[in-house]
Scaffold this active site. Sequence first.
Site, PDB file in Angstrom:
ATOM      1  N   PHE A 136       0.658  -1.196  -0.003  1.00 45.82           N
ATOM      2  CA  PHE A 136       0.166   0.032   0.046  1.00 45.82           C
ATOM      3  C   PHE A 136       0.872   1.373   0.028  1.00 45.82           C
ATOM      4  CE2 PHE A 136      -2.502   3.616   1.669  1.00 45.82           C
ATOM      5  CZ  PHE A 136      -3.574   3.393   1.031  1.00 45.82           C
ATOM      6  N   ASP A 221       9.472   2.756   1.691  1.00 43.49           N
ATOM      7  CA  ASP A 221       8.047   3.356   2.311  1.00 43.49           C
ATOM      8  C   ASP A 221       7.813   3.245   3.844  1.00 43.49           C
ATOM      9  OD1 ASP A 221       5.344   4.389   3.110  1.00 43.49           O
ATOM     10  OD2 ASP A 221       4.364   3.771   1.227  1.00 43.49           O
ATOM     11  N   LYS A 250       2.123   9.990   8.191  1.00 46.02           N
ATOM     12  CA  LYS A 250       1.336   9.361   9.373  1.00 46.02           C
ATOM     13  C   LYS A 250       1.968  10.209  10.774  1.00 46.02           C
ATOM     14  CE  LYS A 250      -1.125   5.743   7.660  1.00 46.02           C
ATOM     15  NZ  LYS A 250      -0.882   5.179   6.506  1.00 46.02           N
TER      16      LYS A 250
HETATM   17  C1  PLP Z   1      -1.007   5.562   4.916  1.00 43.52           C
HETATM   18  C2  PLP Z   1       0.198   5.085   3.975  1.00 43.52           C
HETATM   19  C3  PLP Z   1       0.193   5.748   2.663  1.00 43.52           C
HETATM   20  C4  PLP Z   1      -0.506   6.880   2.299  1.00 43.52           C
HETATM   21  O1  PLP Z   1      -0.620   8.055   3.301  1.00 43.52           O
HETATM   22  P1  PLP Z   1      -1.659   9.138   3.040  1.00 43.52           P
HETATM   23  O2  PLP Z   1      -1.054  10.145   4.028  1.00 43.52           O
HETATM   24  O3  PLP Z   1      -3.030   8.546   3.286  1.00 43.52           O
HETATM   25  O4  PLP Z   1      -1.805   9.540   1.644  1.00 43.52           O
HETATM   26  C5  PLP Z   1       1.330   5.553   1.781  1.00 43.52           C
HETATM   27  N1  PLP Z   1       2.000   4.359   2.217  1.00 43.52           N
HETATM   28  C6  PLP Z   1       1.983   3.436   3.458  1.00 43.52           C
HETATM   29  C7  PLP Z   1       2.844   2.439   4.030  1.00 43.52           C
HETATM   30  C8  PLP Z   1       0.814   3.878   4.369  1.00 43.52           C
HETATM   31  O5  PLP Z   1       0.493   3.187   5.567  1.00 43.52           O
END
Ligand code: PLP
Length: 395
Positions: A136, A221, A250
């Site tokens: 994700f 990420d 986050k």
């Molecule tokens: C939440 C998340 C995203 C997206 O972040 P947003 O602030 O919602 O755009 C991308 N990568 C990971 C691993 C996430 O947990």
Amino acid sequence: MSNDYSIIANQSILFTAIRPEIVFECGKGMYIYDIDGKRYLDFVGGWAVNCLGHSPAAIKKALTKQAGLLVNASPSYYNKPMLEYAKLLTEATGFSRVFFASTGAEANEGAFKLARKYGTKFKNGAYEIITFNQAFHGRTLAAMSACGKEGWDRLFEPKVPGFIKVPFNDIAAVRDGFTPKTCAVMLEPIQGEGGVIEAETSFVQELRQLCDEHGLLLIFDEIQTGLGRTGKLLACEHYGVRPDIITLAKGIGGGFPLAAMLTTEELNIFDPGDQGGTYSSQPLAMAVGMAVLNEIIALDLPEKAGQMGAYLIDRLSEIKGRFGLSNIRGKGLLIAFDLPEAKGKAIVDTALNKGLLINSPRPNIIRLMPALTVTEKEIDQMIRILTKVLKKAIG
Ligand SMILES: *Cc1c(COP(=O)(O)O)cnc(C)c1O
């Protein structure tokens, strides 16, 4: 939910999500309160965001002070908190350069563009990025194109091309995915939305080696795993591997919209106009980010997250036999377990009724991601409520 709010919710909010019939109004520490004054113990933590808990004094102080000084200056000028925070964040993480954004998806867009820039400048126009099944990376069109979420491959076609998906923890599949057009490999060290699936140490180390051999960038990420969540400031430290690019969001803002892409001196290669954004390095966000990171360091929250995570896993292990829970996993305070049946939604709903917020990223998985400031007492309270919920749902 009162009738008035129910009508607004049903008539004025563009439908994008099924939400429970409650409206939150305030919060403090591990607790959040709805407009009827009902208290909930929060193990969703704003979706692994509220690392300091709800309404922490550090954020209030930073926001109030900065709001009285300078709210916005335009991204075409430097501002004071931007420079001070850039120094603090790069020093704390060991990276050399930072680009600030507001959301995780936006930080990832920056990483895709930097990888493509690298391909353009140094690899004959290579642009393909290897990503992973169940991954994700966010909800912009390019970020969705990078995701490996089941079913998403058919959504919003045509996708942004250039994302090659391979199975996670499978080094041979990564090698098979390489073409002369590959410029980077991108992964979550722990796949959060995928259900808290950890990358194996050997896999990550072999990835680093493989990327070095082929002159490819390794992108982490760390939007969900970063800044203390897993028991280290960055999850890459668990693997003894340095990525070329990492993205954070986050927890980095503790609830304020803030994200960052960090990279090395060699990758300081954007030309003017390649990347930007109206709210990049916005002073309020910079002041909050600095306050949050100072607090994470001062309270030694990565270490605490490691300790509390171990305690939480111990407590879950005590009840696991009774309810047939399995595969209790995760690092620090990013924890999940499997249910014997696909009753995730029912369990989340029952817990909500009993004043506990938890998350089910997949029908047979429960995920816990509380504030990094959570105490043993609050974990004990969560286990008590969870036990009642499981007794009702599973027997
Ligand atoms: C939440 C998340 C995203 C997206 O972040 P947003 O602030 O919602 O755009 C991308 N990568 C990971 C691993 C996430 O947990």
